[in-house]
Design a protein around this motif. Structure first.
Motif, PDB file in Angstrom:
ATOM      1  N   TRP A 168     -31.212   2.797  17.522  1.00 20.21           N
ATOM      2  CA  TRP A 168     -31.691   2.887  16.148  1.00 20.21           C
ATOM      3  C   TRP A 168     -32.380   1.586  15.738  1.00 20.21           C
ATOM      4  N   ARG A 202     -36.338   2.896  11.793  1.00 18.64           N
ATOM      5  CA  ARG A 202     -37.579   3.590  11.420  1.00 18.64           C
ATOM      6  C   ARG A 202     -37.687   4.919  12.159  1.00 18.64           C
ATOM      7  N   LEU A 203     -38.440   5.819  11.557  1.00 17.49           N
ATOM      8  CA  LEU A 203     -38.724   7.115  12.149  1.00 17.49           C
ATOM      9  C   LEU A 203     -40.221   7.381  12.069  1.00 17.49           C
ATOM     10  N   ASN A 204     -40.715   8.176  12.995  1.00 21.95           N
ATOM     11  CA  ASN A 204     -42.118   8.563  12.990  1.00 21.95           C
ATOM     12  C   ASN A 204     -42.192  10.060  12.691  1.00 21.95           C
ATOM     13  N   GLU A 238     -45.084   6.443   9.814  1.00 21.73           N
ATOM     14  CA  GLU A 238     -43.875   5.654  10.021  1.00 21.73           C
ATOM     15  C   GLU A 238     -43.083   5.565   8.729  1.00 21.73           C
ATOM     16  N   VAL A 239     -41.806   5.920   8.804  1.00 23.29           N
ATOM     17  CA  VAL A 239     -40.893   5.881   7.661  1.00 23.29           C
ATOM     18  C   VAL A 239     -39.836   4.827   7.935  1.00 23.29           C
ATOM     19  N   THR A 240     -39.624   3.935   6.974  1.00 23.75           N
ATOM     20  CA  THR A 240     -38.650   2.858   7.161  1.00 23.75           C
ATOM     21  C   THR A 240     -37.713   2.789   5.953  1.00 23.75           C
ATOM     22  N   ALA A 263     -35.819   6.298   5.733  1.00 24.84           N
ATOM     23  CA  ALA A 263     -35.554   6.539   7.154  1.00 24.84           C
ATOM     24  C   ALA A 263     -34.062   6.764   7.389  1.00 24.84           C
ATOM     25  N   MET A 267     -32.483  10.283   8.716  1.00 28.19           N
ATOM     26  CA  MET A 267     -31.682  10.247   9.940  1.00 28.19           C
ATOM     27  C   MET A 267     -30.253  10.693   9.661  1.00 28.19           C
ATOM     28  N   GLY A 273     -38.247   8.671  16.857  1.00 30.86           N
ATOM     29  CA  GLY A 273     -38.078   7.224  16.841  1.00 30.86           C
ATOM     30  C   GLY A 273     -39.338   6.437  17.172  1.00 30.86           C
TER      31      GLY A 273
END
Length: 261
Positions: free
Chosen positions: A200, A203-205, A210-212, A216, A220, A261
């Motif tokens: 981990w 952040r996620l895509n 991109e999400v932070t 995020a 998640m 990710g």
């Protein structure tokens, strides 16, 4: 191998006859509400392991340092179970000592601790430390929540499969999401020692974006809650939940991070 295979049927029947005079586990009779109905001692132990997992994560304990002692613990526990299956008198003594932590289904069957240790060892061996720790937390807290709320309100909600209700599954989802939010949003970022691998990264895509930050963590957490809920309700070849939940949770969280990710 099921305990009844290779074990004298007469021995198992003798255990059942001996125990039937005051119930399969006598202490369940004396403290019916506390131990039998609500399983307070068993659930307290179950929940405490989640806190222990987080403590070891924050202390920088490497997974490889846990696998050997956990595997070693299996030897006396499995040996005791094998002896129980062949010796009604030993089983009766075992039940008197540890009955408050047992279910009646375990009187003539394998101790759930064996599967708990097997599931824990598997995720520590094959997954990054943060995913392994989170999956152990999900086993500890989500399984307890599902059992508790399933017993309380499961009769009022649809059955998903025998022994599994929507109430229990939803409880696993909520607790799983909250647990992931706590672990991914606070424990991982505030733990300086990253020994053992960290999947981990905060952040996620999502579809190329991109999400932070909190968003995020929130996304998640919801996905982890879904993973925990599915892991709790799945019947994987009849395997014990204590193996299925941590392994499927680890696979699910790892898969989500690989995709987004």
């Amino acid at each position: 191998m099921a305990p009844s295979q290779g074990v004298p049927r007469a021995s198992l029947k003798a255990v059942e006859r001996e125990s039937s005079k005051s119930g399969l586990i006598p202490i369940h009779e004396r403290f019916s509400s506390l131990i039998h109905k609500h399983e307070i001692p068993r659930k307290a132990l179950h929940v405490s392991i989640g806190f222990l997992a987080i403590h070891l994560y924050r202390n920088g304990t490497h997974p490889s340092n846990l696998i050997t002692p956990l595997t070693t613990c299996l030897i006396p526990i499995v040996s005791a179970d094998l002896l129980r299956f062949y010796s009604p008198s030993f089983n009766a003594l075992y039940i008197r000592v540890l009955g408050s932590l047992m279910r009646e289904s375990e009187v003539a069957s394998w101790n759930g601790v064996i599967f708990y240790l097997a599931g824990t060892i598997a995720v520590l061996k094959f997954f990054p430390k943060d995913i392994a720790t989170l999956s152990i937390v999900l086993l500890s807290w989500c399984d307890t929540a599902a059992s508790t709320f399933g017993r309380l309100w499961g009769r009022y909600t649809p059955k998903i499969r025998p022994g599994k209700s929507f109430a229990g599954s939803f409880a696993a989802f909520v607790v799983g999401a909250l647990s992931a939010g706590l672990f991914l949003g606070w424990v991982v970022p505030t733990t300086a020692d990253r020994v053992g691998g960290v999947a981990w990264e905060g952040r996620l895509n999502i579809m190329g974006t991109e999400v932070t930050g909190g968003l995020a963590v929130g996304l998640m957490s919801v996905m982890t809650g879904l993973v925990a809920s599915v892991s709790e309700v799945v019947d994987a070849w009849g395997l014990d939940d204590n193996v299925v939940i941590p392994v499927l949770s680890a696979v699910g969280v790892w898969g989500v991070l690989k995709i987004f990710g």
